[in-house]
Scaffold this motif. Structure first.
Motif, PDB file in Angstrom:
ATOM      1  N   VAL A  21       0.832  -1.204   0.000  1.00 17.59           N
ATOM      2  CA  VAL A  21       0.000   0.000   0.000  1.00 17.59           C
ATOM      3  C   VAL A  21       0.868   1.256   0.000  1.00 17.59           C
ATOM      4  O   VAL A  21       0.623   2.200  -0.740  1.00 17.59           O
ATOM      5  CB  VAL A  21      -0.952  -0.011   1.220  1.00 17.59           C
ATOM      6  CG1 VAL A  21      -1.663   1.323   1.337  1.00 17.59           C
ATOM      7  CG2 VAL A  21      -1.960  -1.127   1.091  1.00 17.59           C
ATOM      8  N   PRO A  24       3.034   2.449  -3.579  1.00 19.20           N
ATOM      9  CA  PRO A  24       2.291   3.211  -4.599  1.00 19.20           C
ATOM     10  C   PRO A  24       1.672   4.495  -4.038  1.00 19.20           C
ATOM     11  O   PRO A  24       1.579   5.495  -4.759  1.00 19.20           O
ATOM     12  CB  PRO A  24       1.201   2.236  -5.065  1.00 19.20           C
ATOM     13  CG  PRO A  24       1.149   1.176  -4.051  1.00 19.20           C
ATOM     14  CD  PRO A  24       2.480   1.101  -3.408  1.00 19.20           C
ATOM     15  N   ALA A  25       1.292   4.463  -2.749  1.00 23.10           N
ATOM     16  CA  ALA A  25       0.691   5.667  -2.158  1.00 23.10           C
ATOM     17  C   ALA A  25       1.698   6.803  -2.142  1.00 23.10           C
ATOM     18  O   ALA A  25       1.379   7.951  -2.468  1.00 23.10           O
ATOM     19  CB  ALA A  25       0.197   5.366  -0.746  1.00 23.10           C
ATOM     20  N   THR A  26       2.944   6.479  -1.780  1.00 22.11           N
ATOM     21  CA  THR A  26       3.976   7.513  -1.737  1.00 22.11           C
ATOM     22  C   THR A  26       4.255   8.053  -3.136  1.00 22.11           C
ATOM     23  O   THR A  26       4.359   9.259  -3.347  1.00 22.11           O
ATOM     24  CB  THR A  26       5.265   6.930  -1.129  1.00 22.11           C
ATOM     25  OG1 THR A  26       4.910   6.180   0.024  1.00 22.11           O
ATOM     26  CG2 THR A  26       6.219   8.023  -0.726  1.00 22.11           C
ATOM     27  N   TRP A  28       2.228   8.060  -5.659  1.00 21.68           N
ATOM     28  CA  TRP A  28       1.076   8.853  -6.074  1.00 21.68           C
ATOM     29  C   TRP A  28       1.129  10.236  -5.437  1.00 21.68           C
ATOM     30  O   TRP A  28       0.931  11.248  -6.098  1.00 21.68           O
ATOM     31  CB  TRP A  28      -0.220   8.149  -5.669  1.00 21.68           C
ATOM     32  CG  TRP A  28      -1.425   8.940  -5.996  1.00 21.68           C
ATOM     33  CD1 TRP A  28      -2.079   8.969  -7.195  1.00 21.68           C
ATOM     34  CD2 TRP A  28      -2.107   9.857  -5.143  1.00 21.68           C
ATOM     35  NE1 TRP A  28      -3.131   9.845  -7.123  1.00 21.68           N
ATOM     36  CE2 TRP A  28      -3.170  10.402  -5.885  1.00 21.68           C
ATOM     37  CE3 TRP A  28      -1.922  10.278  -3.818  1.00 21.68           C
ATOM     38  CZ2 TRP A  28      -4.043  11.335  -5.350  1.00 21.68           C
ATOM     39  CZ3 TRP A  28      -2.789  11.212  -3.288  1.00 21.68           C
ATOM     40  CH2 TRP A  28      -3.838  11.727  -4.047  1.00 21.68           C
ATOM     41  N   MET A  29       1.427  10.244  -4.137  1.00 20.27           N
ATOM     42  CA  MET A  29       1.405  11.506  -3.404  1.00 20.27           C
ATOM     43  C   MET A  29       2.464  12.462  -3.944  1.00 20.27           C
ATOM     44  O   MET A  29       2.202  13.647  -4.156  1.00 20.27           O
ATOM     45  CB  MET A  29       1.663  11.219  -1.918  1.00 20.27           C
ATOM     46  CG  MET A  29       1.263  12.333  -1.004  1.00 20.27           C
ATOM     47  SD  MET A  29      -0.526  12.502  -0.875  1.00 20.27           S
ATOM     48  CE  MET A  29      -0.643  14.191  -0.357  1.00 20.27           C
TER      49      MET A  29
ATOM     50  N   ARG B  57     -11.975   9.608  -5.970  1.00 19.34           N
ATOM     51  CA  ARG B  57     -11.092  10.284  -5.020  1.00 19.34           C
ATOM     52  C   ARG B  57     -10.720   9.368  -3.847  1.00 19.34           C
ATOM     53  O   ARG B  57     -10.117   9.816  -2.895  1.00 19.34           O
ATOM     54  CB  ARG B  57     -11.753  11.559  -4.492  1.00 19.34           C
ATOM     55  CG  ARG B  57     -11.732  12.728  -5.430  1.00 19.34           C
ATOM     56  CD  ARG B  57     -10.337  13.355  -5.605  1.00 19.34           C
ATOM     57  NE  ARG B  57      -9.867  14.021  -4.410  1.00 19.34           N
ATOM     58  CZ  ARG B  57      -8.707  13.725  -3.821  1.00 19.34           C
ATOM     59  NH1 ARG B  57      -7.934  12.768  -4.293  1.00 19.34           N
ATOM     60  NH2 ARG B  57      -8.324  14.387  -2.759  1.00 19.34           N
ATOM     61  N   PHE B  59      -8.929   6.316  -1.645  1.00 22.21           N
ATOM     62  CA  PHE B  59      -7.507   6.006  -1.472  1.00 22.21           C
ATOM     63  C   PHE B  59      -7.022   4.929  -2.444  1.00 22.21           C
ATOM     64  O   PHE B  59      -6.105   5.163  -3.240  1.00 22.21           O
ATOM     65  CB  PHE B  59      -7.250   5.575  -0.031  1.00 22.21           C
ATOM     66  CG  PHE B  59      -5.834   5.194   0.244  1.00 22.21           C
ATOM     67  CD1 PHE B  59      -4.841   6.163   0.257  1.00 22.21           C
ATOM     68  CD2 PHE B  59      -5.482   3.880   0.488  1.00 22.21           C
ATOM     69  CE1 PHE B  59      -3.525   5.813   0.509  1.00 22.21           C
ATOM     70  CE2 PHE B  59      -4.170   3.530   0.745  1.00 22.21           C
ATOM     71  CZ  PHE B  59      -3.190   4.499   0.754  1.00 22.21           C
ATOM     72  N   PHE B  60      -7.652   3.762  -2.397  1.00 17.92           N
ATOM     73  CA  PHE B  60      -7.177   2.660  -3.243  1.00 17.92           C
ATOM     74  C   PHE B  60      -7.395   2.977  -4.724  1.00 17.92           C
ATOM     75  O   PHE B  60      -6.577   2.618  -5.565  1.00 17.92           O
ATOM     76  CB  PHE B  60      -7.857   1.352  -2.847  1.00 17.92           C
ATOM     77  CG  PHE B  60      -7.493   0.914  -1.465  1.00 17.92           C
ATOM     78  CD1 PHE B  60      -6.199   0.493  -1.178  1.00 17.92           C
ATOM     79  CD2 PHE B  60      -8.409   0.973  -0.427  1.00 17.92           C
ATOM     80  CE1 PHE B  60      -5.832   0.114   0.101  1.00 17.92           C
ATOM     81  CE2 PHE B  60      -8.058   0.594   0.853  1.00 17.92           C
ATOM     82  CZ  PHE B  60      -6.771   0.167   1.125  1.00 17.92           C
ATOM     83  N   GLU B  62      -7.198   5.856  -6.098  1.00 17.96           N
ATOM     84  CA  GLU B  62      -6.161   6.783  -6.540  1.00 17.96           C
ATOM     85  C   GLU B  62      -4.826   6.072  -6.734  1.00 17.96           C
ATOM     86  O   GLU B  62      -4.198   6.201  -7.782  1.00 17.96           O
ATOM     87  CB  GLU B  62      -5.987   7.911  -5.515  1.00 17.96           C
ATOM     88  CG  GLU B  62      -7.129   8.910  -5.487  1.00 17.96           C
ATOM     89  CD  GLU B  62      -6.928  10.059  -6.453  1.00 17.96           C
ATOM     90  OE1 GLU B  62      -6.339   9.861  -7.517  1.00 17.96           O
ATOM     91  OE2 GLU B  62      -7.384  11.177  -6.112  1.00 17.96           O
ATOM     92  N   ILE B  63      -4.402   5.323  -5.703  1.00 15.82           N
ATOM     93  CA  ILE B  63      -3.025   4.824  -5.768  1.00 15.82           C
ATOM     94  C   ILE B  63      -2.865   3.664  -6.755  1.00 15.82           C
ATOM     95  O   ILE B  63      -1.801   3.469  -7.302  1.00 15.82           O
ATOM     96  CB  ILE B  63      -2.465   4.434  -4.377  1.00 15.82           C
ATOM     97  CG1 ILE B  63      -3.184   3.232  -3.790  1.00 15.82           C
ATOM     98  CG2 ILE B  63      -2.514   5.624  -3.427  1.00 15.82           C
ATOM     99  CD1 ILE B  63      -2.449   2.649  -2.589  1.00 15.82           C
ATOM    100  N   THR B 384      -3.562  17.397   1.207  1.00 17.73           N
ATOM    101  CA  THR B 384      -4.765  16.588   1.348  1.00 17.73           C
ATOM    102  C   THR B 384      -4.507  15.184   0.835  1.00 17.73           C
ATOM    103  O   THR B 384      -3.931  15.009  -0.232  1.00 17.73           O
ATOM    104  CB  THR B 384      -5.943  17.192   0.573  1.00 17.73           C
ATOM    105  OG1 THR B 384      -5.416  17.948  -0.506  1.00 17.73           O
ATOM    106  CG2 THR B 384      -6.788  18.064   1.443  1.00 17.73           C
ATOM    107  N   VAL B 385      -4.933  14.204   1.625  1.00 23.64           N
ATOM    108  CA  VAL B 385      -4.770  12.808   1.243  1.00 23.64           C
ATOM    109  C   VAL B 385      -6.111  12.309   0.723  1.00 23.64           C
ATOM    110  O   VAL B 385      -7.149  12.893   1.019  1.00 23.64           O
ATOM    111  CB  VAL B 385      -4.295  11.964   2.449  1.00 23.64           C
ATOM    112  CG1 VAL B 385      -2.921  12.401   2.881  1.00 23.64           C
ATOM    113  CG2 VAL B 385      -5.275  12.047   3.585  1.00 23.64           C
ATOM    114  N   PRO B 386      -6.122  11.209  -0.061  1.00 24.04           N
ATOM    115  CA  PRO B 386      -7.396  10.711  -0.589  1.00 24.04           C
ATOM    116  C   PRO B 386      -8.314  10.209   0.529  1.00 24.04           C
ATOM    117  O   PRO B 386      -7.845   9.873   1.618  1.00 24.04           O
ATOM    118  CB  PRO B 386      -6.964   9.563  -1.502  1.00 24.04           C
ATOM    119  CG  PRO B 386      -5.522   9.711  -1.714  1.00 24.04           C
ATOM    120  CD  PRO B 386      -4.975  10.457  -0.562  1.00 24.04           C
ATOM    121  N   LEU B 397       1.908  10.630   4.282  1.00 21.31           N
ATOM    122  CA  LEU B 397       1.548  11.114   2.951  1.00 21.31           C
ATOM    123  C   LEU B 397       1.245  12.607   2.978  1.00 21.31           C
ATOM    124  O   LEU B 397       1.581  13.330   2.045  1.00 21.31           O
ATOM    125  CB  LEU B 397       0.346  10.339   2.405  1.00 21.31           C
ATOM    126  CG  LEU B 397       0.582   8.846   2.177  1.00 21.31           C
ATOM    127  CD1 LEU B 397      -0.693   8.159   1.738  1.00 21.31           C
ATOM    128  CD2 LEU B 397       1.680   8.626   1.139  1.00 21.31           C
TER     129      LEU B 397
END
Lengths: 294, 446
Positions: A21, A24-26, A28-29, B57, B59-60, B62-63, B384-386, B397
């Motif tokens: 998780v 990819p989150a990093t 994306w951010m 928008r 979390f999952f 988006e990433i 802002t985070v998702p 994040l």
């Protein structure tokens, strides 16, 4: 012992899930923040002016002086594109100025369709460079005389709507049918422009201003040639407005100094005439912000 | 000190808690929540999936760019919305039914009629009287928002059935249809009286509040967070404590899922974001201590009251299968900060033992975050985070990958879990003793 194995497996699974998780989150951010930063810092929406044939980058000095007299003013950057495609700059864009004036002139400023095509390509060179430097994604345009033709060719051939948005274009005394006063006799250029009109941005608002010194036109460009712009723009761009100006300073080369046209520009093209916090430019009647002729 | 704790305080707490467990109303609450739990869980999972996977928008989404990966994306989203609509968004009438049913049952009265009357009365209270509107009911009040009122309405109506003439036993055992009809007729007066009174109150309230009686209840909790004076940390502490109390009471607090989804959209958040984007330095943002830099990234893991920490505490100390199972079921939604499953399932709602850590953990975490930001060890998370970003990742994040923020988040999770552990232990002891006493009661009855 068995217990330990279970705990170890749970910890490993948790760790793996976290990484699946978090990585990819990093990514994306980071990408998101980067693009947000670019968008945030590109609130600039310059007004890009193209002079007509035989005119230099100083063609609009009087116009911008006059515009800046009425308002707190905006800075002016002047560029001359050399025949080899390199750029010569003079003047500068003030920090925080969201709506600077940028004049793009050409070393080879001769008339004639083949040359106008070259100038459109040169303009694209300058425009690409400007976008890279100032990272704006919206702009407005003014083209005087052949400058309007260069803009039209640029929009039809080079403009990429997914990267940048041109919201307004004002052409002043632009001869869409060159020197031809009979609109039935379409020049090669007009035919080409009509043929490629579908590439014009549909969100664009176009103002075409015609000067009329006498009943035929502004003394240089026949009024019918200006009016031929409707064959290109009408029913393709969002709005197409033609305005005819007469009276003092309505001769072709006086048009950028015409007080009524200056009024129209400040009304239709300049969206923030009194932007706060643009340093170095205050209500001084001497046209501060206009760079030294170079 | 320790001896006092061991000899006086703890046995006292346990004794009191066991006594509360044996209250009629508390037992009705537990029975009601136990029946409604599967539906709530289904709705919560649909809600969690919808907000994190099937909304662009989320979390999952988006990433992993799921919008382009998953086929029939909008269709699935639609189905999940419907699932959510028929479960969690209609849970309040069900709670009104169940609370009255179990209440009447405890008096050995006709439970089905009591439940039905209660549910109908609940609908009556949520009639939409506004002219020109097509919805018959105030649909927004039929979900989790209306749970509190539904429960107490059910309890009240169940209690009224105590005065009903016929007890359920004989009528149901010889259940010929005519007997049942006679039984219902005996309650005719009571039922009509309840419904007419409900209607009268409901109509009177509609004259002053468009949102019905539940809207009136919530207007009491319109906490003037922004108007409070005093130091910013005190304001945040007060608001989050108030929020936790409201959630604990079975109401939807002001810091709910919708608020979390729009966190950072206010003027303070916009100021911070502008600064961060211009300067590329988060340490000197204009508002370092706000709800979206202190509360959401550090004190809202698994939703209100750090439910994620409670779940971990249960996994660590509880050996009771049922408790671990509920924690396991609540874990998935808690990862995306939806607390409702565990709030209803355990339950945390109106559970006096868990109230202390429920209020304490967010405060402690906000304190830790405040301190670390104050010392400039960590920048405040301002990006802002998702929607539905797992709690421990929000700060990491939101600072665009600051490792200290991740470490502080994990520290917050650890501290919160440690705070919850003794209270989970106490809950287990109280549960065991209450269960023993219940077994004794049943033996005595039999």
């Amino acid at each position: 012992m068995k217990k330990h194995w279970r705990s170890l497996i749970i910890i490993l699974i948790t760790l793996a899930a976290t990484l699946i998780v978090l990585i990819p989150a990093t990514t994306w951010m980071t990408a998101n923040v980067k693009s947000a930063r670019v968008i945030h810092n590109s609130r600039m929406e310059p007004v890009i002016l193209i002079p007509g044939s035989s005119a230099t980058q100083d063609r609009f000095n009087t116009l911008i002086n006059d515009l800046n007299k009425q308002t707190t003013g905006h800075s002016l950057l002047k560029i001359t594109v050399q025949t080899n495609g390199s750029l010569k700059y003079s003047g500068r864009i003030a920090r925080n100025d969201n709506e600077p004036y940028i004049v793009v002139a050409f070393e080879n400023n001769k008339d004639g369709y083949p040359n106008i095509k070259k100038q459109a390509a040169w303009f694209n060179t300058a425009f690409t460079q400007l976008r890279k430097t100032y990272r704006f994604n919206r702009f407005r345009g003014i083209g005087h005389s052949n400058g309007g033709l260069i803009y039209t060719l640029f929009l039809e051939k080079y403009y990429q709507a997914d990267e940048v948005t041109m919201s307004r274009l004002m052409t002043i005394g632009t001869p869409y049918n060159l020197a031809e006063s009979n609109s039935d006799n379409r020049t090669q250029m007009l035919s080409d422009m009509i043929a490629a009109r579908k590439s014009l941005p549909t969100g664009l608002t176009v103002y075409s201003i015609a000067g009329t010194e006498n009943l035929d036109g502004d003394g240089t460009v026949p009024i019918e040639s200006v009016e031929a712009g409707k064959y290109i723009f009408q029913n393709q761009v969002k709005h197409y407005t033609q305005i005819t100006v007469s009276g003092d300073d309505a001769a072709h080369s006086d048009l950028p100094q015409n007080q009524q046209i200056i009024q129209l520009i400040s009304q239709y093209i300049v969206s923030t005439p009194n932007q706060q916090g643009v340093p170095g430019i205050t209500r001084t009647p001497n046209g501060n912000g206009v760079g030294q002729p170079g | 000190m320790e001896t006092y704790l061991q000899t006086k305080l703890l046995p006292g707490i346990i004794r009191q808690s066991v006594r509360i467990r044996r209250w009629r109303m508390y037992r009705v609450l537990k029975q009601t929540l136990a029946v409604i739990f599967p539906f709530i869980l289904l709705g919560v999972i649909a809600e969690a999936l919808n907000s994190t996977v099937f909304s662009p928008r989320g979390f999952f989404a988006e990433i992993y760019h799921l919008q382009t990966v998953i086929p029939f994306y909008t269709q699935i989203q639609h189905i999940l919305s419907v699932l959510q609509a028929v479960t969690i968004n209609l849970s309040a009438p069900a709670v009104a039914f169940l609370a009255a049913k179990f209440m009447a049952h405890s008096y050995h009265k006709d439970e089905t009629l009591a439940g039905l009357t209660s549910a109908l009365s609940f609908f009556t209270f949520n009639l939409n009287f506004s002219p020109g509107q097509h919805d018959t009911f105030l649909i927004q009040n039929l979900g989790y928002r209306g749970l509190f009122f539904a429960f107490w309405l059910g309890v009240g109506i169940g209690w009224l059935f105590r005065f009903g003439k016929i007890s359920q036993e004989p009528a149901l055992k010889e259940s010929s249809i005519s007997d049942r009809v006679t039984n219902s007729l005996h309650h005719l007066l009571l039922i009509n009286l309840i419904l007419i009174i409900s209607m009268a109150i409901s109509y009177a309230i509609s004259l002053i509040a468009a949102d019905g009686i539940i809207g009136v209840i919530y207007s009491f909790f319109q906490f003037p967070g922004t108007r409070l004076t005093g130091h910013v940390s005190i304001r945040l502490a007060l608001l989050t404590t108030m929020n936790a109390l409201i959630w604990w009471a079975g109401l939807e607090g002001p810091l709910n899922l919708a608020a979390a989804a729009t966190q950072g959209n206010g003027t303070l958040g916009a100021d911070n974001l502008n600064y961060a984007l211009e300067h590329n330095n988060l340490f000197n943002v204009p508002h370092p201590y706000t709800m979206s830099t202190i509360y959401y990234p550090f004190a809202n893991f698994g939703g209100v009251g750090m439910m994620m920490a409670l779940i971990f505490a249960i996994f660590i100390v509880s050996r009771r299968h049922s408790m671990r199972e509920i924690a396991g079921l609540g874990l998935a939604p808690a990862i995306v900060n939806n607390p409702v499953a565990i709030l209803v399932g355990l339950p945390v709602i109106l559970n006096p033992l868990l109230l202390i850590p429920f209020i304490l953990t967010p405060l402690v975490n906000q304190g830790i975050a405040w301190f670390v930001i104050r010392l400039h060890i960590m920048p405040p998370p301002v990006y802002t985070v998702p929607t539905g970003t797992p709690g421990p990742f929000i700060a990491f994040l939101g600072t665009n990958g600051n490792w200290v923020a991740l470490v502080v988040s994990l520290l917050c999770l650890l501290v919160s879990t440690l705070i919850y552990i003794p209270f989970v232990r106490l809950t287990m002891i109280v549960n065991d003793e209450a269960a023993q006493l219940e077994a004794q009661d049943e033996k005595a009855l039999a």
